[in-house]
Each structure stands twice: as C-alpha cells, then as structure tokens.
Design a protein around this motif. Structure first.
Motif, PDB file in Angstrom:
ATOM      1  N   ASN A  35      46.681  51.281  35.747  1.00  0.00           N
ATOM      2  CA  ASN A  35      47.204  49.919  35.667  1.00  0.00           C
ATOM      3  C   ASN A  35      46.290  48.906  36.336  1.00  0.00           C
ATOM      4  OD1 ASN A  35      49.520  50.722  34.260  1.00  0.00           O
ATOM      5  ND2 ASN A  35      50.551  51.250  36.182  1.00  0.00           N
ATOM      6  N   MET A  36      45.017  49.125  36.132  1.00  0.00           N
ATOM      7  CA  MET A  36      44.022  48.222  36.731  1.00  0.00           C
ATOM      8  C   MET A  36      43.388  47.404  35.606  1.00  0.00           C
ATOM      9  SD  MET A  36      42.061  47.303  39.316  1.00  0.00           S
ATOM     10  CE  MET A  36      42.013  48.528  40.589  1.00  0.00           C
ATOM     11  N   VAL A  37      43.349  46.116  35.782  1.00  0.00           N
ATOM     12  CA  VAL A  37      42.697  45.255  34.798  1.00  0.00           C
ATOM     13  C   VAL A  37      41.374  44.774  35.380  1.00  0.00           C
ATOM     14  CG1 VAL A  37      42.836  43.052  33.582  1.00  0.00           C
ATOM     15  CG2 VAL A  37      44.818  44.553  33.670  1.00  0.00           C
ATOM     16  N   MET A  93      35.353  41.277  38.276  1.00  0.00           N
ATOM     17  CA  MET A  93      36.260  42.384  38.580  1.00  0.00           C
ATOM     18  C   MET A  93      35.611  43.731  38.226  1.00  0.00           C
ATOM     19  SD  MET A  93      38.961  42.449  40.165  1.00  0.00           S
ATOM     20  CE  MET A  93      39.944  43.821  40.705  1.00  0.00           C
ATOM     21  N   ALA A 148      41.552  36.825  48.724  1.00  0.00           N
ATOM     22  CA  ALA A 148      42.762  36.031  49.010  1.00  0.00           C
ATOM     23  C   ALA A 148      43.996  36.914  48.806  1.00  0.00           C
ATOM     24  CB  ALA A 148      42.814  34.831  48.082  1.00  0.00           C
ATOM     25  N   GLY A 188      44.655  41.786  44.797  1.00  0.00           N
ATOM     26  CA  GLY A 188      44.562  43.200  44.406  1.00  0.00           C
ATOM     27  C   GLY A 188      43.841  44.066  45.430  1.00  0.00           C
ATOM     28  N   SER A 195      45.152  45.831  47.949  1.00  0.00           N
ATOM     29  CA  SER A 195      45.828  47.122  48.112  1.00  0.00           C
ATOM     30  C   SER A 195      45.583  47.999  46.896  1.00  0.00           C
ATOM     31  CB  SER A 195      47.346  46.927  48.264  1.00  0.00           C
ATOM     32  OG  SER A 195      47.589  46.008  49.276  1.00  0.00           O
ATOM     33  N   LEU A 196      45.562  47.365  45.737  1.00  0.00           N
ATOM     34  CA  LEU A 196      45.343  48.100  44.496  1.00  0.00           C
ATOM     35  C   LEU A 196      43.971  48.779  44.504  1.00  0.00           C
ATOM     36  CD1 LEU A 196      46.724  48.524  41.658  1.00  0.00           C
ATOM     37  CD2 LEU A 196      45.196  46.719  40.855  1.00  0.00           C
ATOM     38  N   ASP A 231      46.053  47.312  56.032  1.00  0.00           N
ATOM     39  CA  ASP A 231      46.081  45.988  55.391  1.00  0.00           C
ATOM     40  C   ASP A 231      46.285  44.933  56.474  1.00  0.00           C
ATOM     41  OD1 ASP A 231      45.995  44.178  53.390  1.00  0.00           O
ATOM     42  OD2 ASP A 231      47.933  44.710  52.473  1.00  0.00           O
ATOM     43  N   ASN A 272      42.809  38.916  54.282  1.00  0.00           N
ATOM     44  CA  ASN A 272      42.593  37.687  53.523  1.00  0.00           C
ATOM     45  C   ASN A 272      42.165  36.559  54.444  1.00  0.00           C
ATOM     46  OD1 ASN A 272      44.923  37.171  54.850  1.00  0.00           O
ATOM     47  ND2 ASN A 272      46.228  36.994  53.021  1.00  0.00           N
ATOM     48  N   ARG A 307      38.237  34.302  37.457  1.00  0.00           N
ATOM     49  CA  ARG A 307      38.130  35.370  36.444  1.00  0.00           C
ATOM     50  C   ARG A 307      39.283  35.262  35.433  1.00  0.00           C
ATOM     51  NH1 ARG A 307      41.185  40.031  38.850  1.00  0.00           N
ATOM     52  NH2 ARG A 307      41.620  39.473  40.990  1.00  0.00           N
ATOM     53  N   MET A 329      49.619  43.436  30.416  1.00  0.00           N
ATOM     54  CA  MET A 329      49.961  44.659  31.136  1.00  0.00           C
ATOM     55  C   MET A 329      51.305  44.503  31.869  1.00  0.00           C
ATOM     56  SD  MET A 329      47.831  46.654  34.029  1.00  0.00           S
ATOM     57  CE  MET A 329      48.575  45.792  35.367  1.00  0.00           C
ATOM     58  N   PHE A 330      51.456  43.363  32.551  1.00  0.00           N
ATOM     59  CA  PHE A 330      52.709  43.144  33.295  1.00  0.00           C
ATOM     60  C   PHE A 330      53.900  43.042  32.320  1.00  0.00           C
ATOM     61  CE2 PHE A 330      49.912  41.090  36.700  1.00  0.00           C
ATOM     62  CZ  PHE A 330      49.833  42.273  37.413  1.00  0.00           C
ATOM     63  N   VAL A 384      47.293  37.058  41.398  1.00  0.00           N
ATOM     64  CA  VAL A 384      47.770  38.082  40.464  1.00  0.00           C
ATOM     65  C   VAL A 384      49.254  38.389  40.713  1.00  0.00           C
ATOM     66  CG1 VAL A 384      47.343  40.384  39.526  1.00  0.00           C
ATOM     67  CG2 VAL A 384      45.461  39.054  40.409  1.00  0.00           C
ATOM     68  N   ARG A 385      49.566  38.411  42.017  1.00  0.00           N
ATOM     69  CA  ARG A 385      50.962  38.732  42.329  1.00  0.00           C
ATOM     70  C   ARG A 385      51.891  37.681  41.726  1.00  0.00           C
ATOM     71  NH1 ARG A 385      50.847  38.954  47.545  1.00  0.00           N
ATOM     72  NH2 ARG A 385      50.696  41.207  47.834  1.00  0.00           N
TER      73      ARG A 385
HETATM   74  N1  LIG Z   1      43.306  43.767  38.685  1.00  0.00           N
HETATM   75  C1  LIG Z   1      44.603  44.001  38.724  1.00  0.00           C
HETATM   76  N2  LIG Z   1      45.150  44.721  37.711  1.00  0.00           N
HETATM   77  C2  LIG Z   1      46.441  44.980  37.715  1.00  0.00           C
HETATM   78  N3  LIG Z   1      47.256  44.600  38.655  1.00  0.00           N
HETATM   79  C3  LIG Z   1      46.785  43.864  39.644  1.00  0.00           C
HETATM   80  C4  LIG Z   1      45.420  43.558  39.737  1.00  0.00           C
HETATM   81  N4  LIG Z   1      45.210  42.851  40.846  1.00  0.00           N
HETATM   82  C5  LIG Z   1      46.364  42.743  41.447  1.00  0.00           C
HETATM   83  N5  LIG Z   1      47.328  43.352  40.735  1.00  0.00           N
HETATM   84  C6  LIG Z   1      48.692  43.452  41.067  1.00  0.00           C
HETATM   85  O1  LIG Z   1      49.011  42.290  41.793  1.00  0.00           O
HETATM   86  C7  LIG Z   1      49.879  42.626  42.832  1.00  0.00           C
HETATM   87  C8  LIG Z   1      49.324  42.193  44.116  1.00  0.00           C
HETATM   88  O2  LIG Z   1      48.260  43.007  44.360  1.00  0.00           O
HETATM   89  P1  LIG Z   1      47.958  43.564  45.778  1.00  0.00           P
HETATM   90  O3  LIG Z   1      49.170  43.801  46.555  1.00  0.00           O
HETATM   91  O4  LIG Z   1      47.031  44.695  45.650  1.00  0.00           O
HETATM   92  O5  LIG Z   1      47.237  42.323  46.363  1.00  0.00           O
HETATM   93  P2  LIG Z   1      46.778  42.118  47.800  1.00  0.00           P
HETATM   94  O6  LIG Z   1      45.526  41.384  47.742  1.00  0.00           O
HETATM   95  O7  LIG Z   1      46.774  43.392  48.505  1.00  0.00           O
HETATM   96  O8  LIG Z   1      47.897  41.202  48.409  1.00  0.00           O
HETATM   97  P3  LIG Z   1      48.157  40.819  49.944  1.00  0.00           P
HETATM   98  O9  LIG Z   1      46.994  40.079  50.392  1.00  0.00           O
HETATM   99  O10 LIG Z   1      49.365  39.990  49.900  1.00  0.00           O
HETATM  100  O11 LIG Z   1      48.368  42.112  50.622  1.00  0.00           O
HETATM  101  C9  LIG Z   1      50.127  44.060  42.788  1.00  0.00           C
HETATM  102  O12 LIG Z   1      51.344  44.333  42.151  1.00  0.00           O
HETATM  103  C10 LIG Z   1      49.004  44.583  41.972  1.00  0.00           C
HETATM  104  O13 LIG Z   1      49.342  45.717  41.256  1.00  0.00           O
END
Ligand SMILES: Nc1ncnc2c1ncn2[C@@H]1O[C@H](COP(=O)(O)OP(=O)(O)OP(=O)(O)O)[C@@H](O)[C@H]1O
Length: 784
Positions: free
Chosen positions: A462-464, A470, A493, A497, A499-500, A564, A606, A639, A649-650, A681-682
C-alpha cells in the motif's frame, strides 16, 4: 890461463867477466875444486865473494841455475854484475824498487858487506823473465876473526813469492769485495765464541769498524726483545741440524737505538770430529726497507681488499636493490644489450611470458618470436630505428595482450648499448574493463529489478511512489533496508509517510520476520516513555507492575525499533538513548544488570533537529548518532503525481472497509491534479474516508472543499449515527471512541488531564489514543 869448466855448464854463457882467481884467493881456497865440488852438491845456491870487491869467487851449480848463467870453472872468478844484472838484466828488491848497480855493489860488496843480512831480490833476466830469490849473507873470517870472504846462500823463492803475491792480491780483492758488499759479513768461531764482523756489518748498525765484539752474548743483546726467543731457537736448531745452511729473520738494535730488520744467512764452514758445528760464516742483510715496503704493501693490499670488499658489498647491495625494485614492479621489464641479447628480466616478465628466466636469459629477443612465444619483437624494431617504439604484443603461451614500449640507451658514440623493454598487461586492464562493464550492467539490472520489485511490493504494501521524489525515497529506503543499515533518520512534515517508510524498510530488510516496534516519543510522559523503552524491575516506581516490565528495546529483539517524533525527547531520555545506541545495551529502570540489544534503530521527526541542536534542546552527539543515514520525504505539495494514485488507493481501501463502491468524478480527479492539495497524505486519506462515508452519491465530486476533519457523529459525544453500508458494531464503536478522543483532545492534550476529563486512567488514554493513531495529539506530561 886455463879456465876450469864445470860439468853441465853452458859453453855459450861464458862471459868476459870471468877471470882467473887471484893468487891470494887461490891460496885461501887452496883446494878450489874441492870446495866447488862440495858447493855443487848443495840443493841451494852458494856464492862466495871476495870482500870487499865485486868478484864472486865460488858460485855453485844451483846458483848458476837460479841466476841463469853458465857454470863457473874452479879457480875462475865471476863479476857480480854478470850474476845479478846479466847482459841487460835488472835486479830489484822485492819491494819493486830497481836496484842500482852501484848501491847494490856498495851494499853487497862495500865496507859493510860483512854484516850478515837477508833480503829477497828479483832478477830480470835478459829475456825479460823475472825470478824471485832470497839472499842470506854472512862473512867468513880467519883465525883472527878478520873477514876473508862472504858467503851468500841463494834460494829460488819464485814459486813461493808468486803464490804470496797471488794470495795478497786475492786478499785485496776480498777486502774490496767486503767493503763493496751490501751485506755485512760475520764469522763465528763457536768453541772460542769469538767472531769476525766485517766493516759493512758495523756500518749496518751505525758503528765504526772493529767497535763490535763478535760473541754470542753481544748478538743476543742486540736482538729485539720480541724476537729473541724465536731467533735463539732458530740458531740452536741450526747448530743441532746436520744441514749446513741457516736462515733467520729478526730485528737488531742499531747505534741510534732503532731496530733494523735483518735477514741472516749462514753456512757451516767447520765441524768437529763428532759433527759439532765449530765455525759458521754468514751475512746480515738489512731488509728494513723491504719489510717496511712489504708492510706498506700489505697495508695497502688490506686497504685495497677492504675497499674492493666495500665496493663489492655496495655493488651487491645496489644490485639487490635494483633487483628488488625490478621484481616488485608489476610491469614486466626486460633489459637487452646492443645486439638484442636478453640480459635481465624481472619476475613479472617471467610470469607474463610463462617461462623461467634461465630459459631465455642470454638468448636473443628475436628467438622468442622464432620459438613461437611472442608474435613480434619490439627490441628488433628499436635496434633498427634507434628510437623509442610502442606496440601491441601477443604472448601466446599465457594468452596475454601487452602494450610494449622499447627504449634505446645510447652510448657516447650514439650506438645502442642497451634496450629497455617495459610491458603493460592489457589483459588485466581488459578484464578489469569487462568487470566494470559487468558491474555496471549488473548495477543497472539491479536498479531496474529494484524498481520493479519495489513497484510490485509497493502495491502490496500500500505504498504509492509515482513521483520522482517519492521513487528516490523508496529506492533509498529499499537499499538501506537490504543492507540492514541501522540508525536511519527519516525527516519530513507531519503525515507525509515517515512511519510508512520505517515499516517499509523493516519489511524489506533481513529482519522482516522479527518484531517491528514503533513508539511515539511525544505521546508519553518522560518517565513512562523511559519505562516503555528500557523496561523496569518490580517496584521500580509507584504504579509499576509487580513483575516488572520488559522494555521495547528488548522486545524488538533482532527486529527494528522505530522512534517517531524523536525531536520531542527530553534531554534526560536523549542521554539514555544515546548511551543505548553507542553501547548497544540498556538497563531496566531500577535494575542493575546490563542487557545487550540487537535491534536496528530508525528514528523520525518533523521538527528541524539542526535548529534544536543550535538551541541546545537536542543533543548534538545524539543527532549525529541517529543520523548516519537520513531520508527526507518530500511534502505532498511537491509531488502532485502521487495524489491521484494515493486517492485511488485510499478509495479502494475505504470502499473495501465500508463495503461501498464509490468513485471519483472526472472533475474531482482533475481538480485534485490541477490544484495543489492543501494538506498532507494523512489529510488526503481522511478526506477520502470521509467522502466515502458521508457522500450520498456513488460519485465523489469534490475533495478539496471537503473538510479534513475525521468523520463525526451527528450527535457528537452522545450517540453515533448508523453509517450507511455494512459497517459492523465493532467498527462503529471504534469510530465512536475515536470521535470522543478527538473531541477531548481539542479541549486538552495532556494525557493526565485527558484521563481526568474522560474519567479513566492515564495509561488507558495513551493506549486508546495509540489504538486510533492519535498519539500525536497528546502532549508530554512532566509528571506521572
Ligand atoms: N506514499 C504513501 N502511500 C500510501 N500511503 C501513504 C503514503 N504516505 C503516507 N501514507 C499514509 O498516510 C498516513 C500518514 O502517514 P504516516 O503516519 O506514515 O505519516 P507520518 O509522516 O509518520 O505522520 P506523523 O508525522 O504525524 O507521524 C498513513 O495512513 C499512511 O499510510
């Protein structure tokens, strides 16, 4: 008057000087014939002369023979002149003075003639022949003792005299020889222990002739103390030996106190009846100069030998150095003489051609071509052109391609004295080139494979990553993951993504089957965070579990721990995490034992950590520790290519989740692409979720205008409305709980206050917020 003639007397030698004897004398020598007869029997010459006068009254046969005159008859007188001076003869004293007739006659016949005398004379007879004779005269007296005649005994001493003269001459010669000799002569009479030392002998030692005694004691005293024992031993040996020759070398003291080197040689000249040596004659040769020269020569020789040795060593060393240099060269080096004969070749050269050096040293370079070892001789070209030549060359035996350079070395006449050949093995270079090309190809393939794999995996995970930015992030993440790199800092920021990506790295690395533990450093109060991270012993603090607790670092085992919001750590926890990263070990709170950790550490933030380091709210050493590799995720604004892919995807996800089949209108997607999506993205994800949930139509027409706030119940805080579709109770309860948490978080962010507001425990608050992914909404509590 009748003249008496003696038998045997030569007729022809009669002279006028012969006259009859006067009457008086006849009376005196009454029986003249008798006396003549007696005298003739004598073995020596007898002359009886008239005193004083010149007449010889009696002359016997032997005297006539001696004087070379005819015999005189008895009663005849003969004049002394005939006897001594003959016809033209001469008479000399033995001293060689010519005897004059008058002085002779006055001496012999004068008034002193009666005095007895003896002398030697030399008669030169008329033929020139000379004879020596001795004359001894005395007088004959009468009864009154008056002299009446004089009697002379004449002896022929010619033979004796001639021997004497010869001996004297020999002695003289010997004297000359001795004086002229370079060597000193010595003669030693052993029984008497006396000796003769020649003038030259004296001269050698600086003494006057006859100064030195010739005894053994003197000789011994003159010897150099260091040579005495040896010299004496030699002499004793010579005296005992049957051999008559003796040779010895020693130093003898001169008058000036200096010592001279002497070569002494001798022969035994007399031995006793029992063979004992009684006399020795020898020489002393001064060989000081010779010895000095010999020593000089020896020294010079030694110096020369040392110099030669030194030079040889030097040459050997230089040769060895040259050999080492030559052999340490990876390039092949050959040295040929001016006719192309191989003089030298280094190790690399033998290896390159595949032959031991002795097989080609001394051969002509061209013979290697003739023997089919190489395809051409560069040496031959150099010899022909007298110029440096560079050509390709093939070695058949080892199948090598070489680049060969031949350089001529010219002598002062401009002729080639040597040719130096050096070769570069292009085989290795070619192989290297091929290897590089292979590596590049592999790398390209790997890159492509990586891209393909990742694109495949990306969908699964589930990664874009459609945008270039990216893609780079994902490629880098994939590389680091496969290399199992630890201490990676993910920047970006909120909601981009991070954590992803952290999870993505874990899933794509060798630790994918091990735990992946994530903790939001901002979500927990310091003490709780410490307890969570490092674990604690029972009773470590109030509220601690009875059994104690294992920390996340331990729980992660060989997996990955993702910290994190690392920028939100207190300095105290920063220090502990630094220690944990540096030493790869932790200690439980309240514990003493050290526990080794093996997990990889990934961190994310961030916030601007560099700024925080400047502000001293983040430890610089920790910053560098966690930041061995960093990945920066670009914001969604940069991007836009990812937006459509992400949205679809979502949409798929939430359609699945809520059992819907919503679609985006063309316009909606168009607008999403055309206008920069304002959020991260969130937020995009939330809007799509909301759109899926709340849009009544099948078609989602707008996302931009849609609030990013999560789905809220119409009766907020009280009862959740029944969502359309097939959502189960558990999900509805979950959603309701999340809405409550969100609403509460708007009022306060401290977990302690939230616990009070929601009338539950602080840990339940933290747990529930974590369950809904809302820990980022909690702020840190300073107290437990
Ligand atoms: N490239 C991506 N492809 C698919 N889903 C994404 C992508 N980037 C982010 N997401 C989704 O966006 C959401 C937020 O991502 P994530 O929690 O990894 O961000 P984060 O940078 O860790 O946030 P925070 O700074 O708040 O911890 C998640 O549900 C994640 O799956």
């Amino acid at each position: 008057m009748e003249t008496l003639k003696l038998a045997g007397a030569a007729e022809g030698t009669q002279r006028k000087s012969r006259v009859p004897m006067p009457e008086l004398l006849k009376k005196t020598f009454r029986n003249t014939a008798f006396w003549q007869g007696v005298a003739d029997q004598m073995p020596f010459g007898i002359l009886i002369s008239e005193p004083p006068g010149t007449r010889i009254l009696v002359i016997n046969r032997e005297a006539c023979r001696i004087f070379g005159i005819a015999a005189v008859a008895p009663g005849e007188c003969v004049d002394f002149r005939e006897v001594f001076f003959g016809a033209g003869g001469k008479c000399f004293y033995a001293s060689k003075d010519v005897l004059r007739e008058d002085s002779f006659s006055s001496g012999f016949f004068g008034k002193n003639c009666y005095v007895a005398r003896a002398f030697d004379v030399q008669i030169q007879q008329p033929g020139g022949q000379k004879r020596y004779m001795s004359v001894t005269s005395s007088s004959i007296t009468d009864s009154n003792r008056n002299p009446i005649a004089m009697i002379s005994i004449v002896e022929d001493i010619n033979a004796r005299k001639e021997n004497e003269i010869k001996i004297r001459r020999d002695l003289k010669r010997l004297e000359y020889a001795l004086n002229a000799a370079v060597d000193g002569l010595w003669e030693w009479d052993i029984p008497k222990d006396s000796g003769y030392l020649s003038p030259r002998y004296h001269q050698i030692y600086g003494f006057e002739n006859n100064d030195l005694p010739g005894d053994i004691k003197f000789w011994h005293s003159m010897l150099h103390p260091d040579d005495r024992k040896e010299a004496l031993a030699r002499l004793v040996k010579a005296l005992k030996s049957p051999d008559d020759n003796y040779t010895s070398t020693y130093r003898m003291k001169s008058r000036d106190g200096k010592y001279r080197w002497i070569l002494s040689k001798a022969i035994v000249t007399r031995r006793g009846c029992d063979g004992t040596v009684e006399k020795m004659v020898g020489t002393h040769q001064d060989i000081s100069r010779q010895v000095m020269l010999e020593n000089h020569l020896k020294n010079a020789n030694q110096i020369l030998q040392q110099e030669v040795l030194h030079q040889t060593m030097h040459l050997k060393e230089a040769n060895q150095q040259l050999e080492t240099i030559l052999n340490s060269s990876s390039e092949s080096i050959w040295v040929c003489d001016g006719s192309g004969v191989i003089l030298k070749a280094n190790k690399a050269a033998s290896e390159t051609i595949g032959l031991d050096a002795e097989k080609f040293i001394g051969k002509k370079m061209i013979s290697l071509v003739e023997d089919g070892l190489i395809d051409r001789s560069i040496t031959v070209e150099v010899l022909a052109t007298k110029k440096q030549v560079t050509r390709m060359q093939k070695i058949f035996k080892t199948d090598k391609d070489l680049m060969v350079t031949g350089t001529p070395v010219l002598d002062e006449n401009g002729d080639i004295s040597m040719v130096i050949i050096n070769e570069v093995d292009l085989t290795t270079l070619n192989e290297l080139k091929r290897e590089i090309e292979d590596a590049q190809t592999k790398s390209r393939l790997f890159q492509e494979e990586l891209n393909q794999i990742s694109m495949l995996e990306l969908h699964e995970q589930n990664m874009v990553a459609t945008s270039e930015g990216m893609k780079q992030v994902v490629t880098m993440a994939m590389k680091l993951a496969r290399m199992d790199v630890s201490n990676i800092l993910i920047l970006g920021a909120s909601g981009t993504g991070k954590s992803l990506i952290a999870k993505f790295m874990h899933n794509n690395g060798p630790r994918k089957n091990k735990p992946f533990l994530q903790i939001n450093c901002a979500a927990l109060p310091e003490s709780l965070l410490e307890a969570e991270l490092f674990g604690y012993e029972k009773g470590a603090f109030t509220g601690a579990q009875d059994k104690g607790k294992i920390g996340l670092f331990e729980l992660a085992e060989d997996g990955t721990i993702f910290l994190d919001e690392i920028g939100e750590l207190s300095l105290n926890v920063q220090a502990k995490i630094l220690k944990c990263i540096e030493e790869k070990e932790i200690m439980h709170l309240g514990g003493l034992g050290v526990i080794k950790i093996h997990c990889n550490i990934i961190t994310a933030t961030n916030v601007d950590l560099v700024q925080k380091v400047h502000e001293k709210t983040f430890r610089e050493d920790l910053f560098y520790r966690i930041n061995i590799f960093s990945i920066t995720i670009p914001s969604l604004k940069t991007r836009s290519e990812d937006i459509i892919e992400l949205s679809l995807m979502f949409l798929r996800k939430y359609n699945e989740k809520y059992g819907m089949n919503k679609k985006f209108s063309q316009d909606c997607l168009h607008r999403l692409q055309q206008h920069d999506f304002p959020g991260n993205v969130r937020e995009l994800k939330n809007r799509i979720q909301k759109a899926v949930v709340i849009t009544d139509n099948e078609l989602i027409t707008d996302l931009i205008e849609l609030s990013s706030a999560p789905v809220e119940s119409k009766n907020s805080g009280k009862v959740a409305s029944f969502p359309a579709g097939s959502v189960g109770l558990a999900e509805m309860v979950d959603q309701f709980e999340k809405n409550i948490l969100l609403e509460a978080a708007r009022k306060c962010s401290s977990s302690r206050r939230l616990a009070a507001l929601l009338k539950t425990s602080q840990s339940t608050v933290v747990r529930r917020f974590r369950k809904h992914g809302l820990t980022h909404m909690l702020t840190r509590d300073r107290t437990v």
